[in-house]
Design a protein around this motif. Structure first.
Motif, PDB file in Angstrom:
ATOM      1  N   PRO A   1     -79.539  53.923  58.306  1.00 17.40           N
ATOM      2  CA  PRO A   1     -78.632  54.227  57.192  1.00 17.40           C
ATOM      3  C   PRO A   1     -79.280  55.235  56.245  1.00 17.40           C
ATOM      4  O   PRO A   1     -80.365  55.018  55.724  1.00 17.40           O
ATOM      5  N   ASP A   2     -78.598  56.365  56.090  1.00 19.93           N
ATOM      6  CA  ASP A   2     -79.189  57.490  55.379  1.00 19.93           C
ATOM      7  C   ASP A   2     -79.358  57.210  53.893  1.00 19.93           C
ATOM      8  O   ASP A   2     -80.124  57.897  53.215  1.00 19.93           O
ATOM      9  N   VAL A   3     -78.655  56.212  53.389  1.00 20.75           N
ATOM     10  CA  VAL A   3     -78.793  55.888  51.974  1.00 20.75           C
ATOM     11  C   VAL A   3     -80.239  55.477  51.691  1.00 20.75           C
ATOM     12  O   VAL A   3     -80.751  55.681  50.590  1.00 20.75           O
ATOM     13  N   LEU A   4     -80.921  54.935  52.710  1.00 22.60           N
ATOM     14  CA  LEU A   4     -82.323  54.556  52.545  1.00 22.60           C
ATOM     15  C   LEU A   4     -83.247  55.711  52.928  1.00 22.60           C
ATOM     16  O   LEU A   4     -84.282  55.927  52.312  1.00 22.60           O
ATOM     17  N   GLY A   5     -82.838  56.459  53.953  1.00 21.25           N
ATOM     18  CA  GLY A   5     -83.696  57.516  54.486  1.00 21.25           C
ATOM     19  C   GLY A   5     -83.810  58.732  53.574  1.00 21.25           C
ATOM     20  O   GLY A   5     -84.885  59.308  53.420  1.00 21.25           O
ATOM     21  N   ARG A   6     -82.697  59.149  53.009  1.00 23.39           N
ATOM     22  CA  ARG A   6     -82.724  60.323  52.122  1.00 23.39           C
ATOM     23  C   ARG A   6     -81.990  59.971  50.828  1.00 23.39           C
ATOM     24  O   ARG A   6     -80.865  60.408  50.580  1.00 23.39           O
ATOM     25  N   PRO A   7     -82.631  59.158  50.008  1.00 28.43           N
ATOM     26  CA  PRO A   7     -81.946  58.600  48.835  1.00 28.43           C
ATOM     27  C   PRO A   7     -81.453  59.659  47.850  1.00 28.43           C
ATOM     28  O   PRO A   7     -80.597  59.361  47.018  1.00 28.43           O
ATOM     29  N   ASP A   8     -81.964  60.902  47.944  1.00 34.06           N
ATOM     30  CA  ASP A   8     -81.541  61.907  46.973  1.00 34.06           C
ATOM     31  C   ASP A   8     -80.379  62.760  47.452  1.00 34.06           C
ATOM     32  O   ASP A   8     -79.837  63.563  46.694  1.00 34.06           O
ATOM     33  N   ALA A   9     -79.999  62.601  48.710  1.00 32.69           N
ATOM     34  CA  ALA A   9     -78.891  63.401  49.231  1.00 32.69           C
ATOM     35  C   ALA A   9     -77.591  62.981  48.543  1.00 32.69           C
ATOM     36  O   ALA A   9     -77.453  61.826  48.118  1.00 32.69           O
ATOM     37  N   PRO A  10     -76.632  63.898  48.402  1.00 31.09           N
ATOM     38  CA  PRO A  10     -75.377  63.567  47.712  1.00 31.09           C
ATOM     39  C   PRO A  10     -74.654  62.357  48.305  1.00 31.09           C
ATOM     40  O   PRO A  10     -74.124  61.528  47.566  1.00 31.09           O
ATOM     41  N   ALA A  11     -74.667  62.240  49.642  1.00 34.65           N
ATOM     42  CA  ALA A  11     -73.972  61.104  50.257  1.00 34.65           C
ATOM     43  C   ALA A  11     -74.636  59.792  49.839  1.00 34.65           C
ATOM     44  O   ALA A  11     -73.969  58.798  49.551  1.00 34.65           O
ATOM     45  N   ALA A  12     -75.965  59.783  49.788  1.00 36.75           N
ATOM     46  CA  ALA A  12     -76.690  58.573  49.400  1.00 36.75           C
ATOM     47  C   ALA A  12     -76.370  58.221  47.951  1.00 36.75           C
ATOM     48  O   ALA A  12     -76.179  57.048  47.609  1.00 36.75           O
ATOM     49  N   ARG A  13     -76.308  59.252  47.112  1.00 43.36           N
ATOM     50  CA  ARG A  13     -75.991  58.974  45.706  1.00 43.36           C
ATOM     51  C   ARG A  13     -74.588  58.371  45.587  1.00 43.36           C
ATOM     52  O   ARG A  13     -74.361  57.443  44.815  1.00 43.36           O
ATOM     53  N   ALA A  14     -73.678  58.894  46.399  1.00 38.59           N
ATOM     54  CA  ALA A  14     -72.308  58.362  46.364  1.00 38.59           C
ATOM     55  C   ALA A  14     -72.292  56.902  46.807  1.00 38.59           C
ATOM     56  O   ALA A  14     -71.580  56.070  46.229  1.00 38.59           O
ATOM     57  N   VAL A  15     -73.091  56.587  47.824  1.00 38.94           N
ATOM     58  CA  VAL A  15     -73.135  55.191  48.286  1.00 38.94           C
ATOM     59  C   VAL A  15     -73.702  54.294  47.187  1.00 38.94           C
ATOM     60  O   VAL A  15     -73.240  53.172  46.984  1.00 38.94           O
ATOM     61  N   ARG A  16     -74.681  54.808  46.453  1.00 35.37           N
ATOM     62  CA  ARG A  16     -75.220  53.990  45.341  1.00 35.37           C
ATOM     63  C   ARG A  16     -74.172  53.797  44.240  1.00 35.37           C
ATOM     64  O   ARG A  16     -74.093  52.733  43.635  1.00 35.37           O
ATOM     65  N   ASP A  17     -73.382  54.849  43.975  1.00 35.96           N
ATOM     66  CA  ASP A  17     -72.259  54.684  43.028  1.00 35.96           C
ATOM     67  C   ASP A  17     -71.365  53.541  43.487  1.00 35.96           C
ATOM     68  O   ASP A  17     -70.950  52.688  42.705  1.00 35.96           O
ATOM     69  N   LEU A  18     -71.092  53.556  44.783  1.00 37.06           N
ATOM     70  CA  LEU A  18     -70.226  52.541  45.360  1.00 37.06           C
ATOM     71  C   LEU A  18     -70.830  51.153  45.199  1.00 37.06           C
ATOM     72  O   LEU A  18     -70.156  50.209  44.772  1.00 37.06           O
ATOM     73  N   ALA A  19     -72.123  51.050  45.511  1.00 31.10           N
ATOM     74  CA  ALA A  19     -72.797  49.751  45.421  1.00 31.10           C
ATOM     75  C   ALA A  19     -72.749  49.238  43.979  1.00 31.10           C
ATOM     76  O   ALA A  19     -72.514  48.046  43.741  1.00 31.10           O
ATOM     77  N   ARG A  20     -72.939  50.159  43.047  1.00 30.39           N
ATOM     78  CA  ARG A  20     -72.909  49.754  41.641  1.00 30.39           C
ATOM     79  C   ARG A  20     -71.520  49.223  41.285  1.00 30.39           C
ATOM     80  O   ARG A  20     -71.379  48.163  40.673  1.00 30.39           O
ATOM     81  N   ALA A  21     -70.508  49.949  41.707  1.00 36.24           N
ATOM     82  CA  ALA A  21     -69.133  49.531  41.396  1.00 36.24           C
ATOM     83  C   ALA A  21     -68.812  48.172  42.026  1.00 36.24           C
ATOM     84  O   ALA A  21     -68.166  47.322  41.414  1.00 36.24           O
ATOM     85  N   VAL A  22     -69.298  47.977  43.245  1.00 38.27           N
ATOM     86  CA  VAL A  22     -69.044  46.703  43.933  1.00 38.27           C
ATOM     87  C   VAL A  22     -69.732  45.568  43.186  1.00 38.27           C
ATOM     88  O   VAL A  22     -69.137  44.519  42.919  1.00 38.27           O
ATOM     89  N   ARG A  23     -70.986  45.784  42.818  1.00 39.56           N
ATOM     90  CA  ARG A  23     -71.708  44.733  42.079  1.00 39.56           C
ATOM     91  C   ARG A  23     -70.998  44.408  40.772  1.00 39.56           C
ATOM     92  O   ARG A  23     -70.839  43.240  40.408  1.00 39.56           O
ATOM     93  N   GLN A  24     -70.568  45.481  40.089  1.00 35.36           N
ATOM     94  CA  GLN A  24     -69.872  45.265  38.823  1.00 35.36           C
ATOM     95  C   GLN A  24     -68.610  44.440  39.026  1.00 35.36           C
ATOM     96  O   GLN A  24     -68.336  43.509  38.280  1.00 35.36           O
ATOM     97  N   PHE A  25     -67.873  44.794  40.064  1.00 31.98           N
ATOM     98  CA  PHE A  25     -66.628  44.078  40.347  1.00 31.98           C
ATOM     99  C   PHE A  25     -66.875  42.586  40.522  1.00 31.98           C
ATOM    100  O   PHE A  25     -66.167  41.753  39.961  1.00 31.98           O
ATOM    101  N   TYR A  26     -67.907  42.251  41.297  1.00 36.21           N
ATOM    102  CA  TYR A  26     -68.137  40.842  41.596  1.00 36.21           C
ATOM    103  C   TYR A  26     -68.865  40.115  40.481  1.00 36.21           C
ATOM    104  O   TYR A  26     -68.628  38.943  40.241  1.00 36.21           O
ATOM    105  N   GLU A  27     -69.771  40.816  39.806  1.00 37.28           N
ATOM    106  CA  GLU A  27     -70.548  40.137  38.773  1.00 37.28           C
ATOM    107  C   GLU A  27     -69.743  39.970  37.484  1.00 37.28           C
ATOM    108  O   GLU A  27     -69.817  38.953  36.815  1.00 37.28           O
ATOM    109  N   ASN A  28     -68.969  41.018  37.141  1.00 37.56           N
ATOM    110  CA  ASN A  28     -68.253  40.945  35.861  1.00 37.56           C
ATOM    111  C   ASN A  28     -66.776  40.656  36.030  1.00 37.56           C
ATOM    112  O   ASN A  28     -66.046  40.599  35.065  1.00 37.56           O
ATOM    113  N   GLY A  29     -66.363  40.567  37.282  1.00 38.37           N
ATOM    114  CA  GLY A  29     -64.956  40.296  37.513  1.00 38.37           C
ATOM    115  C   GLY A  29     -64.039  41.415  37.053  1.00 38.37           C
ATOM    116  O   GLY A  29     -62.975  41.171  36.510  1.00 38.37           O
ATOM    117  N   SER A  30     -64.495  42.653  37.216  1.00 41.29           N
ATOM    118  CA  SER A  30     -63.600  43.779  36.892  1.00 41.29           C
ATOM    119  C   SER A  30     -63.749  44.886  37.910  1.00 41.29           C
ATOM    120  O   SER A  30     -64.804  45.057  38.475  1.00 41.29           O
TER     121      SER A  30
END
Ligand code: ATP
Ligand code: MG
Ligand code: ZN
Lengths: 297, 140
Positions: free
Chosen positions: A268-297
């Motif tokens: 998974p390139d999100v781990l291999g090249r963490p600075d690439a734009p696709a990896a950054r987008a996946v981290r945005d996604l992960a953040r949004a997912v965590r927020q959704f489940y942790e804060n219920g929004s």
């Protein structure tokens, strides 16, 4: 009153059948509930449309969440086109019993994986159910529903923060998942900026809404082409991606040949090249997912 | 599925099931009161419909093993994960495949136990014949 005047009904025959089918079904349900008691959040990744990058994104999201410290499992709900073991770099090994279940395979970032692929003889073996050669439709659906249930309930998932389900293409594929998992925590749609994808994905989202499943949001995949030479992102499709009304866009992942190739090779390139734009987008996604489940929004 | 003896108002009990190997199935029920027997016969289509529900209709339905239906219905699969079970020869597996699925699990277990008790590592047609005679599971 002679017996034939008032025959006892099924429910009145209290001795039960010898095989106690109702008991078996209840036992299944309990087994599923016991297993999922250790799973905090469940997320289905879907699109309706095939080949838009659901599995690649699901694998990267899983690896990203796991890399950030969550315990993550991935259930490959694509029984006929399983890809998760490959995308998460799982080594083929024999399955083993663990407690009252089968141990999941372990892939990148220690993500646990259960997939039909693990049950097949070799990497080229297709999924073939016994006795479905002729007129397969009738029982094939039932066999698949049973397999999906077993993937959920008979895998020794242990305690998980996230269980991510990678769905096959098809706008109706969320329904059997919802049957098994009425408490499904959220659905994440993946789309690409084409009219056709938008059209099909919006059908899936309607289905998700009708079933009362919370919608986490959507990912716009292939939102542009990342030029490997100059690193600039240009448009890949002639159409602009129109938003889905009322559904938040959580991330835009560019088409990046290396992101795809690395992912398909089990890294998974999100781990291999963490600075690439696709990896950054996946981290945005992960953040949004965590927020959704942790804060219920 | 339950059977009621209307004359006696008694629930009938299943006494035996047989699979002639052509996909059909017969389950015999007897009234505990008057001993009247009826047989439920299913054609291959009906047999499979019950089969695809993956519930064990035999009397001795043991608790399902993990991934029971994947294991018993998938054409190609990894070796059985429960460890050093006796392996099935191709012919034996094929013969077992003729047993309708809703009793197949139980029949498989019977053979496995029988072979394990005798320390056999492989179940062949010969082993099946021998076990059959001793266990009295004709036609299965
Ligand atoms: N953003 C991207 N950049 C590069 N390649 C990508 C991208 N997204 C997807 N791909 C590639 O496109 C192909 C299809 O992706 P994937 O298998 O994830 O789609 P899918 O939606 O899961 O397909 P299916 O509907 O068949 O399950 C894969 O080879 C994948 O690596
Ligand atoms: Mg996929
Ligand atoms: Zn009677």
């Amino acid at each position: 009153m002679s017996p034939s005047d008032r025959r006892r009904t099924y429910a009145e025959l209290t001795e039960g059948t010898a095989a106690d089918i109702a008991g078996q079904l209840a036992e299944r349900r309990q087994r599923l509930e016991r297993r999922l008691a250790g799973v905090r959040h469940t997320l289905a990744v879907l699109s309706g449309k095939g080949g838009v990058g659901k599995s690649l994104i699901a694998a990267n999201l899983a690896a990203c969440l796991a890399d950030q410290g969550a315990s993550v499992g991935v259930l490959d709900a694509d029984l006929n086109g399983p890809s998760m073991p490959r995308l998460l770099g799982v080594e083929r090994s024999s399955l083993r019993v663990e407690g009252d279940g089968i141990a999941p395979a372990v892939g990148a970032a220690a993500v646990k994986v259960m997939s039909m692929d693990l049950w097949l003889e070799g990497p080229d073996s297709p999924v073939r159910w016994r006795g479905t050669e002729s007129g397969s439709f009738l029982w094939r659906g039932t066999l698949e529903a049973n397999a999906l249930r077993e993937f959920l309930s008979d895998t020794a998932w242990g305690d998980l923060d996230y269980l991510i389900l990678d769905l096959p293409p098809g706008t109706d594929r969320i329904a059997p998942v919802h049957d098994l998992l009425p408490g499904l925590g959220g659905a994440l749609a993946v789309t690409i900026p084409s009219e056709l994808s938008r059209f099909v994905v919006s059908k899936s989202l309607t289905m998700v809404k009708e079933l009362g499943i919370p919608i986490v949001g959507y990912v716009e995949n292939m939102s542009g082409y990342l030029c490997p030479d100059c690193g600039r992102i240009g448009p890949l499709f002639s159409t602009e991606a129109a938003p889905f009304e009322g559904v938040p866009r959580l991330a835009a992942v560019p088409f990046d040949p290396r992101f795809g190739a690395e992912g398909d090779a089990g890294r998974p390139d999100v781990l291999g090249r963490p600075d690439a734009p696709a990896a950054r987008a996946v981290r945005d996604l992960a953040r949004a997912v965590r927020q959704f489940y942790e804060n219920g929004s | 599925m339950k059977f009621l003896c209307v004359d006696c108002d008694a629930q009938m009990k299943s006494v035996e099931s047989a699979a002639p190997g052509d996909g059909t199935m017969a389950i015999t029920f007897r009234c505990p009161n008057c001993d009247r027997q009826v047989a439920m016969l299913t054609n291959p289509m009906e047999t499979r419909m019950v089969d695809s529900l993956c519930v064990d209709l035999s009397d001795s339905a043991a608790e399902a093993q993990p991934f029971e239906s994947v294991r018993s219905h998938l054409e190609t699969r990894h070796p059985d994960p429960s460890g050093p079970d006796p392996v099935w020869s191709d012919e034996a597996e094929k013969r077992l495949g003729r047993v309708p699925g809703f009793v197949r699990g139980t029949v498989r277990k019977l053979y496995m136990e029988w072979a394990r008790e005798r320390g056999l590592s492989e179940i062949t047609l010969t082993v099946m014949d021998e076990a059959r005679a001793q266990l009295g599971i004709e036609e299965m």
